[in-house]
Motif scaffolding. Structure first.
Motif, PDB file in Angstrom:
ATOM      1  N   THR A 137      11.492 -28.433   5.601  1.00 25.11           N
ATOM      2  CA  THR A 137      12.005 -29.192   6.743  1.00 25.11           C
ATOM      3  C   THR A 137      11.526 -30.641   6.697  1.00 25.11           C
ATOM      4  O   THR A 137      12.286 -31.568   6.990  1.00 25.11           O
ATOM      5  N   THR A 138      10.249 -30.839   6.328  1.00 24.81           N
ATOM      6  CA  THR A 138       9.697 -32.189   6.224  1.00 24.81           C
ATOM      7  C   THR A 138      10.443 -33.006   5.185  1.00 24.81           C
ATOM      8  O   THR A 138      10.750 -34.184   5.394  1.00 24.81           O
ATOM      9  N   SER A 139      10.749 -32.374   4.060  1.00 28.01           N
ATOM     10  CA  SER A 139      11.497 -33.052   3.000  1.00 28.01           C
ATOM     11  C   SER A 139      12.871 -33.491   3.501  1.00 28.01           C
ATOM     12  O   SER A 139      13.312 -34.619   3.240  1.00 28.01           O
ATOM     13  N   GLY A 140      13.545 -32.635   4.248  1.00 31.30           N
ATOM     14  CA  GLY A 140      14.842 -32.993   4.817  1.00 31.30           C
ATOM     15  C   GLY A 140      14.731 -34.144   5.806  1.00 31.30           C
ATOM     16  O   GLY A 140      15.575 -35.050   5.826  1.00 31.30           O
ATOM     17  N   TYR A 141      13.683 -34.112   6.623  1.00 32.51           N
ATOM     18  CA  TYR A 141      13.439 -35.186   7.594  1.00 32.51           C
ATOM     19  C   TYR A 141      13.233 -36.525   6.884  1.00 32.51           C
ATOM     20  O   TYR A 141      13.808 -37.556   7.263  1.00 32.51           O
ATOM     21  N   LEU A 142      12.389 -36.520   5.828  1.00 31.33           N
ATOM     22  CA  LEU A 142      12.084 -37.758   5.110  1.00 31.33           C
ATOM     23  C   LEU A 142      13.297 -38.298   4.362  1.00 31.33           C
ATOM     24  O   LEU A 142      13.506 -39.517   4.294  1.00 31.33           O
ATOM     25  N   LYS A 143      14.117 -37.402   3.823  1.00 30.16           N
ATOM     26  CA  LYS A 143      15.338 -37.860   3.142  1.00 30.16           C
ATOM     27  C   LYS A 143      16.312 -38.482   4.135  1.00 30.16           C
ATOM     28  O   LYS A 143      16.978 -39.480   3.832  1.00 30.16           O
ATOM     29  N   ALA A 144      16.396 -37.909   5.320  1.00 31.01           N
ATOM     30  CA  ALA A 144      17.246 -38.492   6.363  1.00 31.01           C
ATOM     31  C   ALA A 144      16.694 -39.843   6.808  1.00 31.01           C
ATOM     32  O   ALA A 144      17.435 -40.810   7.012  1.00 31.01           O
ATOM     33  N   LEU A 145      15.367 -39.903   6.925  1.00 31.14           N
ATOM     34  CA  LEU A 145      14.692 -41.142   7.340  1.00 31.14           C
ATOM     35  C   LEU A 145      14.877 -42.249   6.309  1.00 31.14           C
ATOM     36  O   LEU A 145      14.942 -43.441   6.660  1.00 31.14           O
ATOM     37  N   SER A 146      14.949 -41.864   5.043  1.00 28.56           N
ATOM     38  CA  SER A 146      15.004 -42.850   3.960  1.00 28.56           C
ATOM     39  C   SER A 146      16.215 -43.769   4.055  1.00 28.56           C
ATOM     40  O   SER A 146      16.167 -44.917   3.615  1.00 28.56           O
ATOM     41  N   TRP A 147      17.316 -43.274   4.644  1.00 29.46           N
ATOM     42  CA  TRP A 147      18.537 -44.085   4.722  1.00 29.46           C
ATOM     43  C   TRP A 147      18.361 -45.324   5.608  1.00 29.46           C
ATOM     44  O   TRP A 147      19.121 -46.298   5.481  1.00 29.46           O
ATOM     45  N   GLY A 193      26.986 -31.187  17.899  1.00 29.02           N
ATOM     46  CA  GLY A 193      28.101 -31.405  18.821  1.00 29.02           C
ATOM     47  C   GLY A 193      29.068 -32.428  18.268  1.00 29.02           C
ATOM     48  O   GLY A 193      28.698 -33.260  17.418  1.00 29.02           O
ATOM     49  N   LEU A 194      30.330 -32.369  18.723  1.00 25.10           N
ATOM     50  CA  LEU A 194      31.384 -33.305  18.303  1.00 25.10           C
ATOM     51  C   LEU A 194      31.519 -33.341  16.785  1.00 25.10           C
ATOM     52  O   LEU A 194      31.630 -34.401  16.158  1.00 25.10           O
ATOM     53  N   GLY A 195      31.464 -32.160  16.178  1.00 28.29           N
ATOM     54  CA  GLY A 195      31.649 -32.061  14.741  1.00 28.29           C
ATOM     55  C   GLY A 195      30.385 -32.205  13.915  1.00 28.29           C
ATOM     56  O   GLY A 195      30.416 -32.072  12.687  1.00 28.29           O
ATOM     57  N   VAL A 196      29.265 -32.495  14.586  1.00 31.40           N
ATOM     58  CA  VAL A 196      27.971 -32.634  13.882  1.00 31.40           C
ATOM     59  C   VAL A 196      27.188 -31.337  14.066  1.00 31.40           C
ATOM     60  O   VAL A 196      26.993 -30.877  15.196  1.00 31.40           O
ATOM     61  N   PRO A 197      26.702 -30.711  12.985  1.00 26.71           N
ATOM     62  CA  PRO A 197      25.926 -29.474  13.130  1.00 26.71           C
ATOM     63  C   PRO A 197      24.536 -29.745  13.696  1.00 26.71           C
ATOM     64  O   PRO A 197      24.011 -30.862  13.573  1.00 26.71           O
ATOM     65  N   ALA A 198      23.934 -28.757  14.321  1.00 25.03           N
ATOM     66  CA  ALA A 198      22.549 -28.879  14.789  1.00 25.03           C
ATOM     67  C   ALA A 198      21.630 -29.018  13.576  1.00 25.03           C
ATOM     68  O   ALA A 198      21.678 -28.202  12.653  1.00 25.03           O
ATOM     69  N   MET A 199      20.790 -30.067  13.575  1.00 23.15           N
ATOM     70  CA  MET A 199      19.964 -30.337  12.393  1.00 23.15           C
ATOM     71  C   MET A 199      18.467 -30.291  12.673  1.00 23.15           C
ATOM     72  O   MET A 199      17.660 -30.436  11.757  1.00 23.15           O
ATOM     73  N   GLY A 200      18.072 -30.137  13.920  1.00 26.39           N
ATOM     74  CA  GLY A 200      16.654 -30.047  14.229  1.00 26.39           C
ATOM     75  C   GLY A 200      15.881 -31.268  13.786  1.00 26.39           C
ATOM     76  O   GLY A 200      16.273 -32.409  14.073  1.00 26.39           O
ATOM     77  N   ALA A 201      14.783 -31.063  13.056  1.00 26.91           N
ATOM     78  CA  ALA A 201      13.923 -32.165  12.618  1.00 26.91           C
ATOM     79  C   ALA A 201      14.668 -33.146  11.718  1.00 26.91           C
ATOM     80  O   ALA A 201      14.436 -34.361  11.773  1.00 26.91           O
ATOM     81  N   VAL A 202      15.559 -32.626  10.894  1.00 24.25           N
ATOM     82  CA  VAL A 202      16.351 -33.496  10.020  1.00 24.25           C
ATOM     83  C   VAL A 202      17.201 -34.451  10.867  1.00 24.25           C
ATOM     84  O   VAL A 202      17.370 -35.633  10.527  1.00 24.25           O
ATOM     85  N   GLY A 203      17.689 -33.962  11.989  1.00 20.70           N
ATOM     86  CA  GLY A 203      18.454 -34.806  12.902  1.00 20.70           C
ATOM     87  C   GLY A 203      17.634 -35.954  13.463  1.00 20.70           C
ATOM     88  O   GLY A 203      18.145 -37.054  13.685  1.00 20.70           O
ATOM     89  N   GLY A 205      15.341 -37.503  11.829  1.00 22.71           N
ATOM     90  CA  GLY A 205      15.310 -38.489  10.751  1.00 22.71           C
ATOM     91  C   GLY A 205      16.557 -39.349  10.725  1.00 22.71           C
ATOM     92  O   GLY A 205      16.486 -40.580  10.605  1.00 22.71           O
ATOM     93  N   TYR A 206      17.734 -38.696  10.858  1.00 23.28           N
ATOM     94  CA  TYR A 206      18.989 -39.464  10.877  1.00 23.28           C
ATOM     95  C   TYR A 206      19.071 -40.365  12.110  1.00 23.28           C
ATOM     96  O   TYR A 206      19.526 -41.516  12.034  1.00 23.28           O
ATOM     97  N   ALA A 207      18.631 -39.863  13.256  1.00 25.41           N
ATOM     98  CA  ALA A 207      18.650 -40.664  14.488  1.00 25.41           C
ATOM     99  C   ALA A 207      17.772 -41.896  14.333  1.00 25.41           C
ATOM    100  O   ALA A 207      18.139 -43.007  14.754  1.00 25.41           O
ATOM    101  N   THR A 208      16.599 -41.722  13.729  1.00 20.54           N
ATOM    102  CA  THR A 208      15.685 -42.846  13.516  1.00 20.54           C
ATOM    103  C   THR A 208      16.313 -43.878  12.589  1.00 20.54           C
ATOM    104  O   THR A 208      16.185 -45.088  12.816  1.00 20.54           O
ATOM    105  N   SER A 209      17.002 -43.423  11.552  1.00 13.98           N
ATOM    106  CA  SER A 209      17.682 -44.353  10.643  1.00 13.98           C
ATOM    107  C   SER A 209      18.736 -45.183  11.380  1.00 13.98           C
ATOM    108  O   SER A 209      18.869 -46.392  11.160  1.00 13.98           O
ATOM    109  N   VAL A 210      19.491 -44.525  12.264  1.00  7.00           N
ATOM    110  CA  VAL A 210      20.500 -45.241  13.054  1.00  7.00           C
ATOM    111  C   VAL A 210      19.831 -46.269  13.965  1.00  7.00           C
ATOM    112  O   VAL A 210      20.288 -47.411  14.085  1.00  7.00           O
TER     113      VAL A 210
END
Length: 462
Positions: A137-147, A193-203, A205-210
């Motif tokens: 899960t941490t790896s997924g979070y960091l990869k999302a954060l990397s963007w 929601g709205l076509g986006v799957p639930a991503m938990g911690a990875v989500g 990371g993506y939110a932080t990137s945005v």
């Protein structure tokens, strides 16, 4: 943008009030901006914890891993503030524009390096003994954060440049503007929601990137639209950074980067070692450290203002005013730290109660906050003395002082008091107290000596 102030051999109370007011005007937005940016991490932690314990552990582990890498480059980017402040004092508007552009050019490079590193940390996490489920899960979070890393560094480049020009209000506005977006995208990406799957911690990371992307875009817009910056030609013509400018950047920034890494790594190592003492002590440590970190935002914001003002007067070659600016900033910090000490001592149980209702943890946290209150003065002195020295572009020797204070004095004392005196987490906090106090004495002494030496040399050269 360019201030004027006559040089004199002595300073009246009016001079002191004028300089103190100037520092406070710059510092208050800087403090609020730091608090707003800190709140983003708090929101991430709370929302991840509300989703699941695995998400909370992954975000916590991932963010600590990220900060070790991030602090290396963030320390370098902090060199932009004193460089811009010096050019401002000298009236070299074109050099300021070149420094802004160099900062953004290097931000892209640092962001790409961080992007690559964050996507390849799995072996290190396994080596440190992190559980397999958390590593995934941490790896997924960091990869999302990397963007978002390139945009995070671009924001820091623009922020440091604005701070060097005393323009801290727009940084504050941008920092508060993204908080609702942080809540929105966290909710959307964590739960789906709205076509986006639930991503938990990875989500998260993506939110932080945005959010980092929005932070940069908002600050880019306000910097571009600021009429005071029109003469800087930041966006009108592209100029590749000169070797001289890059050399100065790394000469100032490298020691600052190492100093920040030493401080971050010491506190990080203590956090890891405290985890040996069980859930209650670990939780108490985290709560007390969080409260102490919030309190630290005040002297940290002041240090940004002090660096800019000292750097400005250095650029003007008004060294007596430069020295006055440093002392006014340090004195102002002591006043705010006294307020902080009073709040911590009088309301420590109420402060801890915001985080937990576990009585055992409350008692331990309250005793740690008592120690934190004691080192508030040392913390304020060390960070603002360091800020004044940064304004003088004096960063190499202060970094040596930090290494001595934190790793040769503070950390060993903490280990001895925690394990050999059996004080456990309190022992580490006593070590922190010693480390910060030694750093404060050394850095304040350095500023007193260097500022006096600079004045004497300038007057002897006349």
């Amino acid at each position: 943008m360019v201030d004027s102030k006559k040089n004199s051999d002595s300073h009246s109370w009016q001079d002191i009030r004028h300089e103190t007011s100037a520092i406070i005007r710059i510092a208050i937005p800087a403090i609020l901006a730091q608090l707003a940016q800190m709140s983003l991490g708090v929101i991430d932690t709370l929302m991840a914890g509300n989703y699941s314990s695995n998400a909370l552990a992954a975000v916590g582990t991932g963010f600590n891993t990220f900060m070790i890498i991030f602090s290396l480059f963030m320390g370098l980017m902090m060199a932009i503030n004193p460089m811009v402040a010096h050019f401002n004092g000298q009236g070299k508007m074109d050099s300021i524009g070149k420094t802004f552009q160099m900062g953004m050019f290097l931000a892209v490079i640092f962001g790409i390096i961080t992007f690559i590193l964050l996507r390849n940390v799995d072996p290190i996490l396994y080596l440190l003994g992190v559980e397999d489920a958390i590593v995934e899960t941490t790896s997924g979070y960091l990869k999302a954060l990397s963007w978002g890393c390139v945009f995070a560094f671009l924001f820091i480049a623009l922020r440091s440049g604005n701070e060097g020009l005393f323009s801290t209000k727009i940084v504050m506005f941008c920092s508060f503007m993204v908080i609702p977006f942080n809540l929105l995208f966290n909710t959307w990406f964590i739960y789906g929601g709205l076509g986006v799957p639930a991503m938990g911690a990875v989500g998260v990371g993506y939110a932080t990137s945005v959010v980092w992307t929005l932070l940069f875009l908002f600050l880019l817009f306000f910097t571009w639209r600021n009429p005071s910056f029109a003469s800087l030609n930041i966006f009108k013509k592209v100029r590749l950074p000169t070797w001289k400018l890059i050399k100065e950047f790394f000469s100032i920034g490298t020691p600052m980067s190492l100093g920040l890494l030493m401080e971050v790594s010491m506190f990080g190592m203590i956090g890891i070692l405290v985890a040996r003492y069980g859930v209650d002590l670990t939780g108490a440590h985290q709560i007390a450290m969080n409260i102490a970190t919030v309190a630290f935002m005040v002297p940290w914001g002041l240090s940004i203002a002090i660096t800019a003002r000292v750097g400005y007067w250095m650029g003007r070659q008004d060294y007596r005013q430069m020295r006055l600016s440093g002392f006014c900033g340090i004195g102002t910090s002591l006043f705010f730290q006294a307020v902080s000490v009073a709040i911590m001592l009088l309301f420590r149980y109420q402060l801890v109660g915001v985080y937990t209702d576990d009585q055992a943890i409350i008692e331990i946290s309250a005793s740690l906050i008592f120690l934190a209150a004691i080192f508030q003065f040392s913390d304020g002195l060390q960070v603002n003395s360091a800020g004044a020295l940064r304004g003088m572009k004096d960063t190499k020797i202060p970094t040596v002082y930090m290494a001595i204070a934190y790793w040769l004095i503070g950390f060993p004392i903490g280990i001895y008091m925690a394990d050999y005196m059996d004080l456990k987490v309190k022992g580490f906090w006593i070590g922190i107290l010693f480390g910060l106090t030694v750093a404060a004495i050394l850095l304040l002494g350095r500023f007193i000596h260097r500022s006096k030496q600079t004045i004497a040399f300038a007057e002897a050269s006349k």
